[in-house]
Design a protein around this motif. Structure first.
Motif, PDB file in Angstrom:
ATOM      1  N   SER A  19       0.843  -1.201   0.000  1.00  0.00           N
ATOM      2  CA  SER A  19       0.000   0.000   0.000  1.00  0.00           C
ATOM      3  C   SER A  19       0.877   1.249   0.000  1.00  0.00           C
ATOM      4  O   SER A  19       0.563   2.246  -0.669  1.00  0.00           O
ATOM      5  CB  SER A  19      -0.943   0.008   1.213  1.00  0.00           C
ATOM      6  OG  SER A  19      -0.218  -0.001   2.428  1.00  0.00           O
ATOM      7  N   SER A  20       1.996   1.191   0.734  1.00  0.00           N
ATOM      8  CA  SER A  20       2.920   2.325   0.766  1.00  0.00           C
ATOM      9  C   SER A  20       3.619   2.516  -0.575  1.00  0.00           C
ATOM     10  O   SER A  20       3.703   3.636  -1.095  1.00  0.00           O
ATOM     11  CB  SER A  20       3.965   2.130   1.867  1.00  0.00           C
ATOM     12  OG  SER A  20       3.362   1.981   3.124  1.00  0.00           O
ATOM     13  N   LEU A  58      -3.079   5.379   1.090  1.00  0.00           N
ATOM     14  CA  LEU A  58      -2.328   6.042   2.156  1.00  0.00           C
ATOM     15  C   LEU A  58      -2.954   5.733   3.519  1.00  0.00           C
ATOM     16  O   LEU A  58      -2.238   5.458   4.497  1.00  0.00           O
ATOM     17  CB  LEU A  58      -2.307   7.553   1.929  1.00  0.00           C
ATOM     18  CG  LEU A  58      -1.639   8.396   3.031  1.00  0.00           C
ATOM     19  CD1 LEU A  58      -0.153   8.074   3.122  1.00  0.00           C
ATOM     20  CD2 LEU A  58      -1.862   9.883   2.792  1.00  0.00           C
ATOM     21  N   ILE A  59      -4.274   5.754   3.588  1.00  0.00           N
ATOM     22  CA  ILE A  59      -4.959   5.435   4.842  1.00  0.00           C
ATOM     23  C   ILE A  59      -4.657   3.993   5.252  1.00  0.00           C
ATOM     24  O   ILE A  59      -4.391   3.699   6.432  1.00  0.00           O
ATOM     25  CB  ILE A  59      -6.475   5.661   4.690  1.00  0.00           C
ATOM     26  CG1 ILE A  59      -6.758   7.146   4.488  1.00  0.00           C
ATOM     27  CG2 ILE A  59      -7.228   5.136   5.914  1.00  0.00           C
ATOM     28  CD1 ILE A  59      -8.195   7.445   4.119  1.00  0.00           C
ATOM     29  N   VAL A  60      -4.666   3.065   4.271  1.00  0.00           N
ATOM     30  CA  VAL A  60      -4.331   1.667   4.559  1.00  0.00           C
ATOM     31  C   VAL A  60      -2.898   1.567   5.081  1.00  0.00           C
ATOM     32  O   VAL A  60      -2.617   0.830   6.041  1.00  0.00           O
ATOM     33  CB  VAL A  60      -4.512   0.800   3.290  1.00  0.00           C
ATOM     34  CG1 VAL A  60      -3.997  -0.622   3.532  1.00  0.00           C
ATOM     35  CG2 VAL A  60      -5.984   0.763   2.879  1.00  0.00           C
ATOM     36  N   ALA A  61      -1.991   2.324   4.471  1.00  0.00           N
ATOM     37  CA  ALA A  61      -0.592   2.299   4.906  1.00  0.00           C
ATOM     38  C   ALA A  61      -0.449   2.838   6.330  1.00  0.00           C
ATOM     39  O   ALA A  61       0.333   2.302   7.129  1.00  0.00           O
ATOM     40  CB  ALA A  61       0.270   3.119   3.939  1.00  0.00           C
ATOM     41  N   GLY A 102       0.704   0.562   9.373  1.00  0.00           N
ATOM     42  CA  GLY A 102       1.911   1.003  10.061  1.00  0.00           C
ATOM     43  C   GLY A 102       1.718   1.091  11.560  1.00  0.00           C
ATOM     44  O   GLY A 102       2.619   0.743  12.336  1.00  0.00           O
ATOM     45  N   VAL A 103       0.537   1.545  11.974  1.00  0.00           N
ATOM     46  CA  VAL A 103       0.234   1.609  13.410  1.00  0.00           C
ATOM     47  C   VAL A 103       0.174   0.201  14.011  1.00  0.00           C
ATOM     48  O   VAL A 103       0.681  -0.048  15.108  1.00  0.00           O
ATOM     49  CB  VAL A 103      -1.101   2.349  13.644  1.00  0.00           C
ATOM     50  CG1 VAL A 103      -1.531   2.245  15.100  1.00  0.00           C
ATOM     51  CG2 VAL A 103      -0.964   3.818  13.233  1.00  0.00           C
ATOM     52  N   VAL A 104      -0.433  -0.738  13.269  1.00  0.00           N
ATOM     53  CA  VAL A 104      -0.520  -2.121  13.749  1.00  0.00           C
ATOM     54  C   VAL A 104       0.872  -2.719  13.928  1.00  0.00           C
ATOM     55  O   VAL A 104       1.137  -3.447  14.892  1.00  0.00           O
ATOM     56  CB  VAL A 104      -1.356  -2.974  12.774  1.00  0.00           C
ATOM     57  CG1 VAL A 104      -1.294  -4.460  13.152  1.00  0.00           C
ATOM     58  CG2 VAL A 104      -2.800  -2.497  12.758  1.00  0.00           C
ATOM     59  N   LEU A 105       1.787  -2.382  13.018  1.00  0.00           N
ATOM     60  CA  LEU A 105       3.131  -2.958  13.060  1.00  0.00           C
ATOM     61  C   LEU A 105       4.059  -2.251  14.040  1.00  0.00           C
ATOM     62  O   LEU A 105       5.109  -2.798  14.399  1.00  0.00           O
ATOM     63  CB  LEU A 105       3.761  -2.899  11.661  1.00  0.00           C
ATOM     64  CG  LEU A 105       3.123  -3.800  10.590  1.00  0.00           C
ATOM     65  CD1 LEU A 105       3.693  -3.466   9.226  1.00  0.00           C
ATOM     66  CD2 LEU A 105       3.364  -5.268  10.923  1.00  0.00           C
ATOM     67  N   TYR A 106       3.697  -1.046  14.468  1.00  0.00           N
ATOM     68  CA  TYR A 106       4.619  -0.250  15.282  1.00  0.00           C
ATOM     69  C   TYR A 106       4.977  -0.964  16.585  1.00  0.00           C
ATOM     70  O   TYR A 106       6.160  -1.058  16.942  1.00  0.00           O
ATOM     71  CB  TYR A 106       4.005   1.118  15.580  1.00  0.00           C
ATOM     72  CG  TYR A 106       4.938   2.021  16.342  1.00  0.00           C
ATOM     73  CD1 TYR A 106       5.967   2.703  15.683  1.00  0.00           C
ATOM     74  CD2 TYR A 106       4.816   2.192  17.717  1.00  0.00           C
ATOM     75  CE1 TYR A 106       6.834   3.527  16.369  1.00  0.00           C
ATOM     76  CE2 TYR A 106       5.682   3.018  18.418  1.00  0.00           C
ATOM     77  CZ  TYR A 106       6.691   3.685  17.732  1.00  0.00           C
ATOM     78  OH  TYR A 106       7.554   4.504  18.414  1.00  0.00           O
ATOM     79  N   ALA A 107       3.981  -1.467  17.296  1.00  0.00           N
ATOM     80  CA  ALA A 107       4.250  -2.111  18.592  1.00  0.00           C
ATOM     81  C   ALA A 107       5.135  -3.356  18.472  1.00  0.00           C
ATOM     82  O   ALA A 107       6.126  -3.479  19.197  1.00  0.00           O
ATOM     83  CB  ALA A 107       2.941  -2.442  19.302  1.00  0.00           C
ATOM     84  N   PRO A 108       4.847  -4.298  17.545  1.00  0.00           N
ATOM     85  CA  PRO A 108       5.725  -5.469  17.431  1.00  0.00           C
ATOM     86  C   PRO A 108       7.169  -5.130  17.068  1.00  0.00           C
ATOM     87  O   PRO A 108       8.106  -5.735  17.587  1.00  0.00           O
ATOM     88  CB  PRO A 108       5.062  -6.296  16.324  1.00  0.00           C
ATOM     89  CG  PRO A 108       3.638  -5.873  16.324  1.00  0.00           C
ATOM     90  CD  PRO A 108       3.654  -4.429  16.691  1.00  0.00           C
ATOM     91  N   PHE A 109       7.350  -4.152  16.164  1.00  0.00           N
ATOM     92  CA  PHE A 109       8.699  -3.828  15.731  1.00  0.00           C
ATOM     93  C   PHE A 109       9.466  -2.994  16.756  1.00  0.00           C
ATOM     94  O   PHE A 109      10.693  -2.975  16.751  1.00  0.00           O
ATOM     95  CB  PHE A 109       8.654  -3.083  14.390  1.00  0.00           C
ATOM     96  CG  PHE A 109       8.546  -4.004  13.211  1.00  0.00           C
ATOM     97  CD1 PHE A 109       9.617  -4.775  12.798  1.00  0.00           C
ATOM     98  CD2 PHE A 109       7.357  -4.124  12.511  1.00  0.00           C
ATOM     99  CE1 PHE A 109       9.524  -5.631  11.722  1.00  0.00           C
ATOM    100  CE2 PHE A 109       7.249  -4.987  11.429  1.00  0.00           C
ATOM    101  CZ  PHE A 109       8.333  -5.743  11.029  1.00  0.00           C
ATOM    102  N   PHE A 127      -3.578  10.751   8.632  1.00  0.00           N
ATOM    103  CA  PHE A 127      -4.862  10.077   8.445  1.00  0.00           C
ATOM    104  C   PHE A 127      -5.948  11.088   8.089  1.00  0.00           C
ATOM    105  O   PHE A 127      -6.732  10.872   7.151  1.00  0.00           O
ATOM    106  CB  PHE A 127      -5.247   9.316   9.709  1.00  0.00           C
ATOM    107  CG  PHE A 127      -6.489   8.478   9.567  1.00  0.00           C
ATOM    108  CD1 PHE A 127      -6.400   7.164   9.124  1.00  0.00           C
ATOM    109  CD2 PHE A 127      -7.742   9.000   9.860  1.00  0.00           C
ATOM    110  CE1 PHE A 127      -7.545   6.393   8.971  1.00  0.00           C
ATOM    111  CE2 PHE A 127      -8.881   8.241   9.714  1.00  0.00           C
ATOM    112  CZ  PHE A 127      -8.787   6.934   9.271  1.00  0.00           C
ATOM    113  N   VAL A 128      -6.002  12.205   8.832  1.00  0.00           N
ATOM    114  CA  VAL A 128      -7.041  13.220   8.587  1.00  0.00           C
ATOM    115  C   VAL A 128      -6.872  13.856   7.212  1.00  0.00           C
ATOM    116  O   VAL A 128      -7.830  13.983   6.444  1.00  0.00           O
ATOM    117  CB  VAL A 128      -7.002  14.299   9.686  1.00  0.00           C
ATOM    118  CG1 VAL A 128      -7.882  15.498   9.313  1.00  0.00           C
ATOM    119  CG2 VAL A 128      -7.471  13.719  11.015  1.00  0.00           C
TER     120      VAL A 128
END
Length: 386
Positions: A16-17, A155-158, A162-169, A204-205
């Motif tokens: 998506s990015s 971009l919204i999907v990205a 990205g937020v979902v992946l931030y914590a694991p990484f 996002f906005v």
């Protein structure tokens, strides 16, 4: 998060990015000067400014304003009249050969003296008009708008992925940590993650409101074919008005009917925002945010009487609310500066994401080439042995 889910979200974020990055970079780069379009127009001399006069100078008759504009082009008809939120001393008059003329003539008229100031450059001159068209539709009209809307969706999907992946990484690092002692790629990765999580809400906005703005033409067409058609139904089949009443009196009547509101723009008979029989007078509030919300007042162009007035439907209200949120031009210079800084941060995020992908792709190719170089001698020896 399970390894399978982690790989899925990584794949979603990656593609998506990648698909939207180049176009988002273009939109960020063209959006930066658009935030300061008034200031740039002033520097370039393309922004129209009213002559300095005392604040209490009375406004002139609007019929005289229109007459002054038509003196320049006597054979053209009036299409629109409008006033900028921050420049009530100027009436912007649009004249054309017919109500839908795409090669119209814009004329700026002093609202106090009713004299012509100038014929302004289209959209503020060549530079700003180019920036605007690239930002709005890539010079491709409705198809370009819808394409950029899809890029906004990606971009919204990205952002979400990205937020979902931030914590694991980042689970082994402090929030916002940039490991300066590590390699350049690691430093850029940490900076990418830091700026991404900090600007998450803004991106996002702006992405969501930008996507909504690309639907503007479709939403307006829907409104014209439905709600506006209902307002105009009593006049269906009647001949077009040939002798029109005073536009000054029509505006005064509209302002009296809607106290606390001012005229945003006037659509003359035959244009898409009126009918062959009406002045379409669109009112707006006087506060920073309410000034972006319109209310149509239809006035019979022959008699000068109000025939209908009503609130816009929810989808046009959502569209109008998305525009100031997208451009950040309703909160003064402080908000413009904030929007510009966040825009620059987004450019860094997009550029660093592209850089990291290119470095990772190169590393993968080198690793694959190394495996191939090791495998070739072994394959050759096995063939010799056979």
């Amino acid at each position: 998060m399970s390894p399978n889910k982690l790989r899925l979200w990584s794949w979603i974020h990656k593609w998506s990015s990648l698909v939207c990055t180049v176009f988002m970079l273009l939109l960020c780069l063209t959006g930066l000067p658009l935030i300061y379009h008034h200031e740039i127009g002033h520097l370039l001399g393309t922004d129209v400014e009213a002559p300095a006069m005392p604040v209490d100078t009375p406004r002139g008759n609007i019929d005289a304003v229109l007459a002054s504009a038509k003196e320049l082009y006597p054979n053209k008809i009036a299409m629109y009249m409008s006033q900028e939120i921050d420049e009530p001393a100027i009436w912007n008059v649009t004249l054309g050969d017919h109500p839908n003329d795409e090669h119209y003539k814009p004329i700026a008229v002093d609202a106090r003296t009713t004299k012509v100031i100038t014929e302004p450059a289209f959209e503020g001159g060549a530079f700003m008009s180019t920036m605007l068209r690239l930002h709005v539709d890539l010079f491709a009209g409705l198809y370009g708008q819808l394409f950029l809307g899809f890029m906004g969706f990606l971009l919204i999907v990205a952002v979400v992925s990205g937020v979902v992946l931030y914590a694991p990484f980042m689970r082994k690092l402090d929030f916002g940590e940039v490991r300066r002692e590590r390699s350049r790629v690691i430093r850029w990765l940490d900076l990418h993650n830091l700026l991404g999580i900090v600007t998450m809400v803004w991106v996002f906005v702006v992405g969501a409101t930008g996507m909504v703005n690309t639907w503007a033409d479709l939403l307006l067409k829907y409104w014209q074919n439905n709600e506006l058609a209902v307002m105009l139904k009593p006049y269906e089949g009647q001949p077009q008005v040939t002798r029109m009443s005073s536009i000054h009196e029509a505006i005064v009547r509209a302002e009296t009917a809607e106290p606390g509101m001012k005229v945003a723009f006037v659509a003359f008979p035959g244009t898409p925002f009126s009918s062959p029989h009406h002045y379409g007078i669109f009112m707006r509030g006087e506060e920073a945010f309410s000034s972006r919300l319109y209310k149509p007042v239809l006035i019979d162009a022959a008699t000068g009487e109000i025939t209908d007035r009503r609130e816009l439907p929810w989808y046009l209200t959502a569209l109008l609310l998305s525009q100031p949120l997208h451009f950040g031009d309703y909160g003064g210079q402080a908000m413009k500066l904030l929007w510009a800084l966040l825009d620059i941060a987004t450019i860094i995020i997009l550029g660093s994401g592209l850089y990291l992908w290119l470095k990772r792709s190169r590393k993968t190719r080198v690793a694959q080439a190394g495996k191939a170089s090791v495998a070739e001698p072994a394959l050759a020896r096995s063939r010799e042995a056979s």
